[in-house]
Each structure stands twice: as structure tokens, then as C-alpha cells.
Design a protein around this motif. Structure first.
Motif, PDB file in Angstrom:
ATOM      1  N   GLU A 382       0.823  -1.213   0.000  1.00 18.75           N
ATOM      2  CA  GLU A 382       0.000   0.000   0.000  1.00 18.75           C
ATOM      3  C   GLU A 382       0.858   1.265   0.000  1.00 18.75           C
ATOM      4  OE1 GLU A 382      -3.256  -0.080   2.827  1.00 18.75           O
ATOM      5  OE2 GLU A 382      -3.145  -2.260   2.918  1.00 18.75           O
ATOM      6  N   VAL A 383       1.960   1.225  -0.741  1.00 15.37           N
ATOM      7  CA  VAL A 383       2.841   2.391  -0.881  1.00 15.37           C
ATOM      8  C   VAL A 383       2.429   3.133  -2.153  1.00 15.37           C
ATOM      9  CG1 VAL A 383       5.206   3.193  -1.182  1.00 15.37           C
ATOM     10  CG2 VAL A 383       4.728   1.216   0.282  1.00 15.37           C
ATOM     11  N   PRO A 384       1.887   4.345  -2.046  1.00 12.72           N
ATOM     12  CA  PRO A 384       1.423   5.064  -3.235  1.00 12.72           C
ATOM     13  C   PRO A 384       2.526   5.229  -4.279  1.00 12.72           C
ATOM     14  CG  PRO A 384       0.678   6.156  -1.227  1.00 12.72           C
ATOM     15  CD  PRO A 384       1.660   5.103  -0.805  1.00 12.72           C
ATOM     16  N   ASN A 385       2.165   4.943  -5.527  1.00 10.42           N
ATOM     17  CA  ASN A 385       3.087   5.110  -6.657  1.00 10.42           C
ATOM     18  C   ASN A 385       4.423   4.426  -6.401  1.00 10.42           C
ATOM     19  OD1 ASN A 385       3.973   6.014  -9.174  1.00 10.42           O
ATOM     20  ND2 ASN A 385       4.732   7.957  -8.360  1.00 10.42           N
ATOM     21  N   ALA A 386       4.377   3.218  -5.859  1.00  8.93           N
ATOM     22  CA  ALA A 386       5.606   2.517  -5.468  1.00  8.93           C
ATOM     23  C   ALA A 386       6.645   2.432  -6.586  1.00  8.93           C
ATOM     24  CB  ALA A 386       5.269   1.124  -4.939  1.00  8.93           C
ATOM     25  N   PRO A 387       6.267   2.049  -7.816  1.00  6.57           N
ATOM     26  CA  PRO A 387       7.304   1.939  -8.854  1.00  6.57           C
ATOM     27  C   PRO A 387       7.957   3.261  -9.220  1.00  6.57           C
ATOM     28  CG  PRO A 387       5.322   0.714  -9.472  1.00  6.57           C
ATOM     29  CD  PRO A 387       4.961   1.575  -8.308  1.00  6.57           C
ATOM     30  N   GLY A 388       7.345   4.381  -8.820  1.00  3.13           N
ATOM     31  CA  GLY A 388       7.898   5.678  -9.189  1.00  3.13           C
ATOM     32  C   GLY A 388       8.723   6.344  -8.109  1.00  3.13           C
ATOM     33  N   ILE A 389       8.887   5.693  -6.955  1.00  3.62           N
ATOM     34  CA  ILE A 389       9.566   6.369  -5.844  1.00  3.62           C
ATOM     35  C   ILE A 389      11.076   6.250  -5.902  1.00  3.62           C
ATOM     36  CG2 ILE A 389       7.593   6.084  -4.295  1.00  3.62           C
ATOM     37  CD1 ILE A 389       9.048   3.753  -2.994  1.00  3.62           C
ATOM     38  N   ALA A 390      11.582   5.343  -6.727  1.00  7.45           N
ATOM     39  CA  ALA A 390      13.029   5.131  -6.762  1.00  7.45           C
ATOM     40  C   ALA A 390      13.441   4.607  -8.125  1.00  7.45           C
ATOM     41  CB  ALA A 390      13.454   4.146  -5.669  1.00  7.45           C
ATOM     42  N   ASP A 391      14.719   4.741  -8.410  1.00  6.30           N
ATOM     43  CA  ASP A 391      15.286   4.227  -9.649  1.00  6.30           C
ATOM     44  C   ASP A 391      16.039   2.936  -9.367  1.00  6.30           C
ATOM     45  OD1 ASP A 391      14.377   6.287 -11.303  1.00  6.30           O
ATOM     46  OD2 ASP A 391      16.051   7.581 -10.734  1.00  6.30           O
ATOM     47  N   PRO A 392      16.189   2.082 -10.371  1.00  2.94           N
ATOM     48  CA  PRO A 392      16.965   0.852 -10.174  1.00  2.94           C
ATOM     49  C   PRO A 392      18.356   1.155  -9.632  1.00  2.94           C
ATOM     50  CG  PRO A 392      15.809   0.771 -12.269  1.00  2.94           C
ATOM     51  CD  PRO A 392      15.619   2.163 -11.731  1.00  2.94           C
ATOM     52  N   GLY A 393      18.750   0.395  -8.630  1.00  5.18           N
ATOM     53  CA  GLY A 393      20.065   0.577  -8.029  1.00  5.18           C
ATOM     54  C   GLY A 393      20.092   1.506  -6.839  1.00  5.18           C
ATOM     55  N   ASP A 394      19.008   2.273  -6.617  1.00  8.99           N
ATOM     56  CA  ASP A 394      18.966   3.157  -5.454  1.00  8.99           C
ATOM     57  C   ASP A 394      19.034   2.347  -4.162  1.00  8.99           C
ATOM     58  OD1 ASP A 394      18.821   5.497  -6.855  1.00  8.99           O
ATOM     59  OD2 ASP A 394      16.668   5.789  -6.616  1.00  8.99           O
ATOM     60  N   ALA A 395      19.719   2.889  -3.169  1.00 12.47           N
ATOM     61  CA  ALA A 395      19.723   2.265  -1.847  1.00 12.47           C
ATOM     62  C   ALA A 395      18.335   2.402  -1.230  1.00 12.47           C
ATOM     63  CB  ALA A 395      20.764   2.925  -0.953  1.00 12.47           C
ATOM     64  N   ILE A 396      17.900   1.372  -0.516  1.00 14.38           N
ATOM     65  CA  ILE A 396      16.563   1.390   0.075  1.00 14.38           C
ATOM     66  C   ILE A 396      16.543   0.495   1.306  1.00 14.38           C
ATOM     67  CG2 ILE A 396      15.739  -0.492  -1.400  1.00 14.38           C
ATOM     68  CD1 ILE A 396      12.984   0.884  -1.421  1.00 14.38           C
ATOM     69  N   ILE A 397      15.724   0.881   2.280  1.00 17.69           N
ATOM     70  CA  ILE A 397      15.524   0.084   3.491  1.00 17.69           C
ATOM     71  C   ILE A 397      14.040  -0.235   3.602  1.00 17.69           C
ATOM     72  CG2 ILE A 397      15.641   0.058   6.014  1.00 17.69           C
ATOM     73  CD1 ILE A 397      17.993   2.029   5.788  1.00 17.69           C
ATOM     74  N   VAL A 398      13.725  -1.482   3.847  1.00 15.40           N
ATOM     75  CA  VAL A 398      12.346  -1.914   4.072  1.00 15.40           C
ATOM     76  C   VAL A 398      12.208  -2.283   5.543  1.00 15.40           C
ATOM     77  CG1 VAL A 398      10.557  -3.589   3.487  1.00 15.40           C
ATOM     78  CG2 VAL A 398      12.120  -2.773   1.719  1.00 15.40           C
ATOM     79  N   ASP A 399      11.358  -1.553   6.247  1.00 15.94           N
ATOM     80  CA  ASP A 399      11.120  -1.829   7.665  1.00 15.94           C
ATOM     81  C   ASP A 399       9.756  -2.487   7.804  1.00 15.94           C
ATOM     82  OD1 ASP A 399      10.864  -1.963  10.357  1.00 15.94           O
ATOM     83  OD2 ASP A 399      11.045   0.180  10.751  1.00 15.94           O
ATOM     84  N   GLY A 400       9.757  -3.808   7.798  1.00 15.79           N
ATOM     85  CA  GLY A 400       8.517  -4.556   7.913  1.00 15.79           C
ATOM     86  C   GLY A 400       7.968  -4.604   9.320  1.00 15.79           C
ATOM     87  N   THR A 401       8.628  -3.942  10.261  1.00 15.17           N
ATOM     88  CA  THR A 401       8.095  -3.881  11.624  1.00 15.17           C
ATOM     89  C   THR A 401       7.210  -2.660  11.829  1.00 15.17           C
ATOM     90  OG1 THR A 401      10.002  -2.643  12.484  1.00 15.17           O
ATOM     91  CG2 THR A 401      10.151  -5.047  12.480  1.00 15.17           C
ATOM     92  N   SER A 402       7.401  -1.629  10.987  1.00 13.42           N
ATOM     93  CA  SER A 402       6.608  -0.406  11.129  1.00 13.42           C
ATOM     94  C   SER A 402       5.831  -0.056   9.869  1.00 13.42           C
ATOM     95  CB  SER A 402       7.517   0.775  11.492  1.00 13.42           C
ATOM     96  OG  SER A 402       8.363   1.106  10.395  1.00 13.42           O
TER      97      SER A 402
END
Length: 755
Positions: A382-402
């Protein structure tokens, strides 16, 4: 169009030359606004860039006071510029100062200019800034001028997205396009993952934005459109579609979009401004997405998905990219971002390299979420416009606890999460230390904790977790990951491998639970209005007995000489169980006649997930050897809530009185009939859910491997009699009079139980 310099194509060519010059970012931007102003015979041209603090900063201007550059800052909704940014739509005014949103900024000197044309600078549906032209004379800008400015904004979008302008910003005021961003969604699968972005549907990389030969680009566009339409025509002429039905209606609607003259006209208009065919498609798609994302109409948002897919197909044809990159070719720490994903698509990825998932759609009870939890992959949906928030290779953190994700995180944020990952690893080590301890409550109640599994790669978890066995083996996963229907010999090999790995520990095989959102890629898709209530699981198996018999035969042969447990899903009446069991008897007769070794013992049971079975338990319990409650489906059917619909999936609490009363009724009848009972839904994977189940009398739970440690730690500290005494009166009280979840939490705190 009014132009002193040869129109938009000349402007684009000069912009390309400016973009290639070896100059500073500010010099480049200053040259760009001068070029635009001259080409459009505008007295003012200004570029505002959206900053990370959600404000718009004037980055360059021709015509306004240059001292205002980097000093004039507007809120994201302030003035006409803020209106363009917030609405992501152009604004064309003959008298700007008479508009109610006009905001006077004396430092700019813009009070002498009346006409105003502003367009959003868009990329992948995200607003990066605003491009404005102004004149003293009161007039409306014509359509050609609007098109030219929108086309120019595309070039600026790539400049901003490149990160080049960050060098011009003060700390804390950097452009939002390439800076750290936090997005909040819904928790699908707990855990924390650090990695780099991989797009599930990779964006088409456009190398050339500016057309060299306009007639050639128009021809390329027309050829690609014709091929797209022809492909859809061929799909509609296929034998399985031509006869009609809902699936044909869906494809007809799809073809209607592809043949829409308005869409085609917009594409041709974009090319006419000087863009290449693929750049024109991207611009139209970005404009459409930005507009429709702001719509609250679910129908329009669904149509956006159709239009996006059409545009994506069209761009791939134009650039010659027929297939997405191989999903086996992942970086070692891949975080996959997708608009939506089914469980089969998730299983396509190399699990040794896949670290996390981010989805625009998807809820905690959807099957892709269940599979992610089974695999221990952190996921946020349920992340709005998920495919548009980052470019391939960008660093990202997924916090599945929050339910949060961090795109391009700062070093401090990354370090903090890296420490949390290390802490979770230490906690897992503590759970591992409990592996060989008997799972018994403080008051001596034995509780069986089993794992859910579905593929051979899950089998090491039996030993790793110290589980009592496999309480649910999802046989459909073997069918979902393959490119063709598994042969009986393939099924036999897998089932033998599973039983060998389990040794003396029990394994409960659930027969095929396909249909609904678990479609097989090599079988004809069945379009249903309510797939969760449709042709799936045992219904499909009984209607296609050859498929079910082949699986049963493989199970019986694999179980030769040892104990075997078979469970049927989605049973809604006793007669269905009788019919399914008759197939087992038929296959036993066949194998006996052909000299095969039969299982020493066969237990045949059913899942209770259809509410109708609650009123047939007495009859059912006389025929089954065991029952396993499928809490996920049972709960959604009891509440008439689609667990895949984010708007309603959170409208009920699994700890509510109606649900717990139903579970208590099942437990009571099973105990009275002296039949084995377990629960294999997601409820068992949460310590608070396991606490409630044990208090209701459940002594066998099947859960994801990653959840077994926390649940076992809670069980070892639990006094089951106390829990039962606490919960019973709450269920007898009027429904809704007390929060059972809150009372369970308070009980856990008082007893020192970790939830």
C-alpha cells in the motif's frame, strides 16, 4: 504558436546542446530559461524545484529579479506555482493576479506580469518542480505553447532527477528528486532489509528524447501502435476467447483503450513537439498517471493500470525490449518494487538474493504476503506510486516492523537500521537456543508447534526451528513455480523428499489449493467477479478429477510404508469431503491391484475455512480423522471481507468475540469427538494470536518458520490455565463490550509474556 526561434523542435535541439556543455549546474539552468523565454517570446521564464522540506524554491529565472533566485521559497500549496505542483496539472491564466491562489512576492518583481502559464515538471508520476512563463500582456497561451512547455519540462525532469542540482542547495534544502525519502505503507511481512532497488517491471530506458527526423518518429509510433493493436486482435481471436464470456469483455475493453483516438492523438501531439516516439509515450503516461493518481474514483484508478500497461508495452516495442531482465540476475541484496505481484511471480526470484519487497497494492492477508512471510522476506504494501519512488540501483531500506520504507537513506539512518538487523540476528540466536527445549507451558500443557512449508527449500526449517513437523504443506506451490504442469513423477519425487526430511515427524499435505489469486501461468485464466468465492481448491479438484487423482496417487506412493496425512481445502459441505475421500479410496484400490506398497496409516482430514461447516461439524467429525482450521479464509468469510481489499481488510479484528467464539465452538466439538485439531492460519504466527488459541484449547499450531521462535518463547512462559480463565468470561460477555485484544495484551504484560 508565437515563436521567434523556430518552434519547439529548434528549442529541444538547443536544449540538448546546452545539456551537453561542460558548465556548472547553475549556468546550465540559467541558459535553459533564457532559451525557453526566447523561443516562446516570453518576458519571463522561471524554474521552481521541489525541495525535501516540501517547499518550492526558485532555482533560475529570466525576466524576474535574479536576486530572488534561491531566496524565494513557496510552500507546496502556496500561490499559483504551488497550485500547479499540488494538482500536477497545467495552469493557463490571462490575468494571474485576479486568481484567488495568487501570492504576491515583492522580491521577484512579478507584479507587472499578467499572463501566466505553469506546467508541472513530472517524472514517473512524481512532481519534481514547476516551469513557468509569463508576459505583461493579458492573454491566454495557445495549445501549441502549452505542449511546448510540457515537452521542455520533460528535459528538466531528467536534469533534476540526475542529482546535478543538489550542488546548488543548502543542507536540508536539497531537491526532493534524488534525496532521502520516507514512505509509509502497510506491514505485509515483518523484518528489516537493506538493499538496492530492482523494479519488478523495469522502466524502459529512453536514450534519445529529442527527435532528429520528425516524419520518421511519427512512422515509428504508427508502426508500434499498429502492432500493439494487432497483438490484441490476435488474442481476441484465440479459440479460448472468441466464444465470449467475461474474459472476452475484459480484453475488449483493453482493445478499446488501445484504439482510443484521444490517446493516439495525445501521442502524436507529443511527437509533433519534437520528442522521439518513446519519449512521447513516456510524457503522456506521466501526465496521465499524475492526474489519475489524484482521483478518488476506484474505476479511474483501475483504468490507470490498463493505460500504464498499454504504454509500457508500446514503449518496449519502440525500443526493442521484448522481455524484462532475468529475475535470476539479481544483485546480492535486491529489494523488489512492484505495483502488484502474485505469489507465483514472487517465487520466480532467487531467494538467496531477494531481501525485501515493496508493493503499491497488497494487504497483509493476500497470498503474496503469506508466501513472503513463509520465506522470511520483509515486505511493505500500500505504498502510493511505489514503482515511481526510486530508480533501479537506489539504496533502500524496508522496515517490515513499522510499514516504513526509506529511499536513498542517509548514512545515519542506514547505520541505525544495520544495528537493528544485528540486534534481530542476536534475538534469533536466542530463539535458536530454545530449539531443543520441549514446547510445554509453565503449567505442563504440551503445545505442538509445526511449520508451514511448500517447497523443498523450506525443509531445512524443520530441523533449524526444532518444529514438531509440518502442519501445512502447500502442494500448490510446486505447480505455481513451474512453467508447465508437474508430472506425477515430479510430484512423487517432491513428496518423498518432504517425508524423508521430516523423518518420524508428521507432515500434513494439503491437496491443490489453486484458483482465485493463485493462478497457474500455463493454465487458462478464469475471470471471476469474486474469485475467493469461486472455482478454486476442492471445487476445481472435484470438477477436474484427473488432476486431483494424479496428485493423490503421487501422495499415496510417496507414503508407502509410512504414515500419511492428506487434507482437503475449501470443503463447504460433508458431501464434498465424501467425494474427495472416495477418490483416495479409488487410488488405493488401483495401487493395491498393481502391487505398490501402501502407507502404513492414512489420516484424511479437512480444513475448516467455510462458515457453512460450522453447522455441519457433528456430521463431519464422524467421518474425518482430523481437522485443521484455516483461519485466514474463515475470518474473511465470517466477516464478508475481502482480505485482498485494503479498504476493508482492516475492518475486523481477529481477536473479536465472534471469531473467537467460532474457534471455541470448533475446539469444543473436536475435543468431544476426540478428533485431532490444529490451526494453520496467520493467527498462529503472532504470539498474541497463539496466546488466544491456547486459551481456547488449541494444542497444535502450524505457523511460518520465522514465527516459531517468538511463539515458542511465549508458550514456555505461559500458564495456560490462567489464560483460559481470563479469556472465557470475555467471550461470554456481550460482543463489543470490551476489547479482547487489549485484555490479552494486559494479561501478557502482567504475566511477563513477550508479544
Amino acid at each position: 504558436m508565437r515563436s521567434a526561434s523556430g518552434g519547439p523542435r529548434v528549442l529541444l535541439r538547443r536544449l540538448r546542446e546546452t545539456m551537453a556543455e561542460q558548465v556548472s549546474a547553475q549556468e546550465r539552468l540559467d541558459k535553459i530559461v533564457v532559451l525557453i523565454a526566447a523561443n516562446m517570446v516570453a518576458e519571463v521564464c522561471s524554474v521552481y524545484v521541489l525541495r525535501i522540506d516540501n517547499t518550492l524554491e526558485l532555482y533560475a529565472t529570466e525576466g524576474l529579479n535574479r536576486e530572488a533566485v534561491h531566496h524565494t521559497v513557496l510552500s507546496a500549496h502556496e500561490g499559483l506555482v504551488g497550485l500547479v505542483a499540488s494538482e500536477a496539472t497545467p495552469l493557463n491564466l490571462s490575468d494571474a493576479q485576479s486568481h484567488p491562489a495568487f501570492s504576491f512576492r515583492p522580491e521577484t518583481g512579478e507584479e507587472i506580469y499578467h499572463s501566466f502559464l505553469g506546467v508541472p515538471i513530472l517524472r514517473a508520476g512524481n512532481t519534481l518542480g514547476v516551469l513557468v512563463v509569463q508576459n505583461r500582456a493579458k492573454r491566454n497561451y495557445v495549445e501549441e505553447e502549452l505542449e511546448a512547455l510540457q515537452t521542455t519540462a520533460m528535459v528538466l525532469a531528467e536534469l533534476i532527477a540526475s542529482g546535478e542540482l543538489s550542488a546548488l542547495a543548502q543542507p536540508g534544502h536539497e531537491p526532493a528528486a534524488r534525496h532521502s525519502a520516507q514512505k509509509v505503507g502497510a506491514i505485509l511481512s515483518e523484518g528489516i532489509a537493506l538493499g538496492h532497488v530492482v523494479l519488478h517491471e523495469p522502466r524502459v530506458v529512453i536514450k534519445d528524447y529529442i527527435a532528429e527526423d520528425l516524419p520518421k518518429e511519427i512512422k515509428r509510433l504508427d508502426t508500434a501502435l499498429a502492432k500493439l493493436r494487432a497483438d490484441l486482435d490476435r488474442m481476441l481471436e484465440r479459440g479460448d476467447v472468441a466464444e465470449g464470456g467475461e474474459h472476452r469483455e475484459v480484453l475488449e475493453a483493453y482493445r478499446m483503450f488501445a484504439n482510443d483516438q484521444g490517446w493516439s492523438h495525445k501521442l502524436h501531439e507529443a511527437v509533433a513537439t519534437g520528442l522521439t516516439a518513446e519519449a512521447a509515450v513516456e510524457r503522456v503516461q506521466s501526465d496521465t498517471r499524475a492526474r489519475m493518481l489524484r482521483s478518488t474514483d476506484p474505476y479511474l484508478r483501475d483504468r490507470l493500470h490498463d493505460l500504464e500497461d498499454l504504454g509500457y508495452r508500446l514503449m518496449r516495442q519502440l525500443v526493442g525490449q521484448d522481455h524484462a531482465p532475468s529475475r535470476e540476475q539479481l544483485p546480492d541484496n535486491a529489494i523488489v518494487i512492484a505495483r502488484a505481484m502474485g505469489p507465483a511471480a514472487l517465487l520466480d526470484y532467487d531467494r538467496k538474493r531477494l531481501r525485501g519487497i515493496v508493493l503499491e497494492e497488497g494487504t497483509a492477508n493476500s497470498h503474496v504476503s503469506i508466501v513472503a512471510r513463509a520465506l522470511g522476506i520483509p515486505a511493505v504494501g500500500e505504498v502510493p506510486n511505489a514503482p515511481g519512488i526510486a530508480d533501479p540501483g537506489d539504496a533502500i531500506i524496508v522496515d517490515g516492523t513499522s510499514g516504513s520504507i526509506y529511499v536513498r537513506p542517509s548514512q545515519e539512518v542506514e547505520a541505525a537500521f544495520a544495528e537493528r538487523v544485528r540486534f534481530r540476528a542476536r534475538r534469533q540466536a536466542q530463539y535458536l537456543a530454545l530449539r531443543d527445549r520441549p514446547c510445554v507451558t509453565k503449567d505442563g500443557q504440551k503445545v505442538e508447534l509445526m511449520i508451514n512449508a511448500g517447497l523443498a527449500i523450506d525443509l531445512p526449517h524443520i530441523e533449524d526451528t526444532g518444529s514438531a513437523g509440518i502442519g501445512l504443506f502447500r502442494t500448490e506451490l510446486q505447480f505455481m513455480v513451474g512453467q508447465s504442469l508437474p508430472r506425477t513423477s515430479d510430484q512423487l519425487a517432491l513428496y518423498r523428499t518432504v517425508l524423508d526430511a521430516a523423518g518420524t515427524k508428521p507432515v500434513t499435505f494439503r491437496t491443490l489449493d489453486i484458483g482465485g489469486d493463485k493462478a497457474l501461468p500455463y493454465m487458462e485464466a478464469v475471470i471471476e467477479e469474486n474469485p475467493a468465492l469461486g472455482w478454486r481448491a476442492i471445487r476445481l479438484g472435484l470438477d477436474r478429477p484427473g488432476l486431483l487423482r494424479g496428485q493423490i496417487r503421487a501422495l499415496l506412493r510417496a507414503g508407502g510404508g509410512r504414515a500419511l496425512r492428506i487434507m482437503f481445502p475449501m470443503i463447504s459441505e460433508v458431501a464434498e469431503f465424501d467425494a474427495a475421500k472416495a477418490l483416495v479410496e479409488r487410488e488405493l484400490t488401483y495401487l493395491r491391484q498393481h502391487g505398490h506398497t501402501l502407507p502404513e496409516r492414512i489420516d484424511i482430514g479437512t480444513m475448516v475455512e467455510v462458515p457453512a461447516l460450522l453447522y455441519q461439524l457433528d456430521e463431519l467429525l464422524r467421518k474425518v480423522d482430523f481437522i485443521s482450521v484455516g483461519s485466514n479464509d474463515l475470518f474473511q468469510f465470517l466477516y464478508a471481507v475481502d482480505r485482498g481489499n485494503a479498504k476493508v481488510s482492516e475492518r475486523f479484528d481477529t481477536m473479536s468475540a465472534p471469531i473467537l467464539r467460532a474457534l471455541r465452538q470448533i475446539a469444543h466439538k473436536c475435543h468431544t469427538a476426540q478428533k485431532s485439531l490444529s490451526l494453520c492460519g496467520e493467527m498462529a504466527s503472532k504470539p498474541i494470536g497463539a496466546l488466544a488459541l491456547i486459551a481456547l484449547g488449541y494444542r497444535s499450531l502450524s505457523l511460518s518458520a520465522t514465527a516459531l521462535g517468538p511463539v515458542k518463547a511465549m508458550v514456555l512462559d505461559l500458564d495456560a490455565k490462567k489464560a483460559e480463565a481470563m479469556l472465557g468470561p470475555l467471550l461470554d460477555a456481550p460482543a463489543g463490550s470490551v476489547s479482547i485484544r487489549q485484555k490479552l495484551t494486559e494479561f501478557a504484560e502482567a504475566e511477563g509474556l513477550a508479544l
